[in-house]
Structures are given as C-alpha cells and as structure tokens.
Design a protein around this motif. Structure first.
Motif, PDB file in Angstrom:
ATOM      1  N   CYS A  68      10.435   8.371   1.428  1.00 37.72           N
ATOM      2  CA  CYS A  68       8.965   7.877   1.511  1.00 37.72           C
ATOM      3  C   CYS A  68       8.450   8.458   2.868  1.00 37.72           C
ATOM      4  O   CYS A  68       8.985   8.711   3.849  1.00 37.72           O
ATOM      5  N   SER A  72       3.206   5.870   4.211  1.00 34.02           N
ATOM      6  CA  SER A  72       3.232   4.781   3.281  1.00 34.02           C
ATOM      7  C   SER A  72       4.357   3.556   3.641  1.00 34.02           C
ATOM      8  O   SER A  72       3.836   2.562   3.428  1.00 34.02           O
ATOM      9  N   GLN A 100       5.990   7.291  -2.278  1.00 28.52           N
ATOM     10  CA  GLN A 100       5.254   6.114  -1.916  1.00 28.52           C
ATOM     11  C   GLN A 100       5.784   4.795  -1.514  1.00 28.52           C
ATOM     12  O   GLN A 100       6.494   4.674  -2.602  1.00 28.52           O
ATOM     13  N   THR A 102       5.671   0.777  -1.221  1.00 25.41           N
ATOM     14  CA  THR A 102       4.811  -0.235  -1.438  1.00 25.41           C
ATOM     15  C   THR A 102       5.489  -1.549  -1.092  1.00 25.41           C
ATOM     16  O   THR A 102       6.756  -1.862  -1.388  1.00 25.41           O
ATOM     17  N   ALA A 251       0.322   3.895  -7.092  1.00 29.60           N
ATOM     18  CA  ALA A 251       1.757   4.671  -6.771  1.00 29.60           C
ATOM     19  C   ALA A 251       2.799   4.479  -8.194  1.00 29.60           C
ATOM     20  O   ALA A 251       3.074   5.614  -8.662  1.00 29.60           O
TER      21      ALA A 251
END
Length: 310
Positions: A68, A72, A100, A102, A251
């Motif tokens: 990642c 992010s 990405q 999250t 994403a």
C-alpha cells in the motif's frame, strides 16, 4: 534496502506524520478526544496489527505495509485516530484494495462515534423471533411506543423475522429503527470486501452461525448512519467519517474495475456438449464457495478469534 528496513522506515515516517497532524488538530482546538483515549497508544496498536495483515489472494497475499502507498496508510491511520477509535478494541479494521489501505469501522466503532458526535447516551438492539409480540405506533413517520414481549422458547436463530435498534439521546428522545428479515437479508447479500453479490446465509457462514448478532449489527449500523448523517458535517470528526467511508468505497470500486479489465469476452460459435451446462454450474458453485470462504477469512482475520467483530 531490505523489505524489513523499508517497512521500518515507512513506519517511522508515517507514524510521525500522523502524530504531528493530530497534535496540530489538538493545538488548534479542532479535536477533543474521550478522556480515556490515547492517540499515541491507538497508533502503536494499529501499526502492530498492520504488520500482520496481508492483501487478498488476488493480490498475492503480500504484507499491506509493503504493497500500500504511504499516503493511503497515513490517511487510514489518521481517519482512525480522528474518530477516536482503536482496532485493538475491535472498533474497526484495515482492509487493502490493491495498493490502497482503508480503515473501516466495525459496528462497535460506529456506536462509539455516534455517541461521541451525535449526543447519544444509549444504543440497544434486539432480534425479533417468530412468536414474539411486537407493537408500535407511527407518528409523523417515526416509530414510537415500541413494546416487545418475547417468549424464551422462541429464541432460535432460524426463527428470526426481523430486528430493531433504539437510540436514546442525552435529552431522552428515543429513535427506533426496524428491519424485516427480508431487509436484513438484502443488506447481507451485498459483500463489503469483494464487491460481489452472494448468498450470505449459507450453512457455516458468518451470517448463518451468528445470525442473531449479525441482525443486531445490521440494524445498529442503519440506525447510527441516520444519526451521523444528520450531524454537523463541518466538524473535523464528521469530515473524517465521510472521508473514510468514501475512500473505502472508491478503492473497492477501483479494484473491481481493475480486475474486470483483465477479462476479455470473445464471442464464438460452438457446439454445446449436453454435459457442459452441468459442469459450468458445478464450477460456478465451487468458485462461489471459494469466494465466500475468502471473505469470511478476511472478516475473521481482521476482528480476532473471539467472533466476527461483535
């Protein structure tokens, strides 16, 4: 530079960056944490967890800290801290979509944020079983005076016909959200991790094994979402609540588009083998079983061994 050194360097840079940003928010009076909440401890716990989280099989089961982007990772950690949440308390979990990362709240995290942001003092939920006596009135489009009488013998996960959540504000106002089993199943059918619609009550699945808790979780999320959506969007916490939710959705959609882009449909004519439809059906069923298993493993892995994030 070795992968371990790269991860360590990224950790130092990212954690320092997020810590500095949080301190700036505090100095400007833009954020106030709950008395028992330590942003530094939450960041340390989160980063320790991230070291053990890997991407999906589609992305090679690689460590998220290697895959990642630094941006992010920093944003997901900042979203977590500003909301005053700690994944060590199962208030949220980190999920990677492609490169990405999250941060997504668990329903316990959503309850904590709702109490903090929307002036709520109590949130309760209960499944409704076949044979229960449920009465309520509707006034100005709102459910009021809900009463629920339950028989002990009716408590069985196979007998669930609905669920409700009541939210009590600090002014003792009561809001009630009610969902039928059809509405619950529709919500369960939408997979959050892989963007695929699939049966969620399959024997042995999370929604089958823990149907009562999943019913409560779903109705709590819906009720809290309405309270959060009615809050002041200008607050820093609400900005990060919205940013976190939007980033996760964007994403997920982007990853699904990327995966579908690798598929090419070729239109050809061929003679159909009488056995082929059955083979296709069997293969599709096997693929769905694998996908369901991957989703449940991801949910279990991100919430710990004590149950799926309850």
């Amino acid at each position: 530079m070795s992968n371990q050194n790269q991860v360590t360097t990224k950790k130092n840079t990212v954690v320092e960056q997020v810590t500095a940003k949080v301190q700036q928010f505090q100095q400007n009076g833009e954020i106030h944490f709950p008395p028992a909440y330590s942003p530094e401890n939450a960041l340390k716990s989160a980063y320790l967890m991230l070291q053990n989280i890997k991407t999906s099989k589609n992305d090679g089961n690689r460590p998220v800290l290697e895959v990642c982007t630094k941006e992010s990772i920093a944003n997901s950690l900042l979203d977590m801290v500003v909301q005053g949440l700690n994944p060590a308390k199962k208030q949220g979990y980190f999920i990677a979509y492609g490169n990405q990362l999250t941060f997504q709240r668990s329903y316990m995290g959503t309850m904590a944020v709702t109490k903090r942001v929307a002036g709520v003092k109590e949130i309760n939920a209960m499944p409704i079983y076949e044979g229960d006596e449920v009465n309520y009135e509707i006034q100005n489009g709102k459910i009021i005076n809900l009463s629920h009488k339950q028989k002990f013998g009716s408590i069985n996960k196979e007998n669930i016909i609905g669920a409700y959540c009541t939210i009590i504000t600090k002014e003792n106002e009561i809001y009630t959200e009610l969902m039928t089993i059809e509405e619950l199943r529709k919500a369960w059918s939408k997979a959050q991790f892989w963007g695929k619609d699939q049966a969620s009550e399959k024997k042995g699945s999370t929604h089958d094994e823990f149907k009562q808790e999943m019913a409560k979780k779903t109705v709590i999320n819906r009720a809290c979402k309405k309270f959060l959506n009615s809050s002041d969007d200008s607050s820093l916490v609400m900005q990060h609540i919205n940013r976190s939710d939007e980033a996760a959705e964007e994403a997920r959609v982007h990853e699904e588009i990327q995966q579908n882009a690798n598929s090419e449909i070729i239109d050809v004519e061929y003679e159909v083998d009488p056995e082929e439809p059955k083979q296709i059906e069997d293969n599709t069923s096997q693929q769905m079983d694998v996908l369901q298993s991957q989703q449940e493993q991801m949910e279990y892995a991100t919430t710990g061994p004590n149950g799926p994030g309850f």
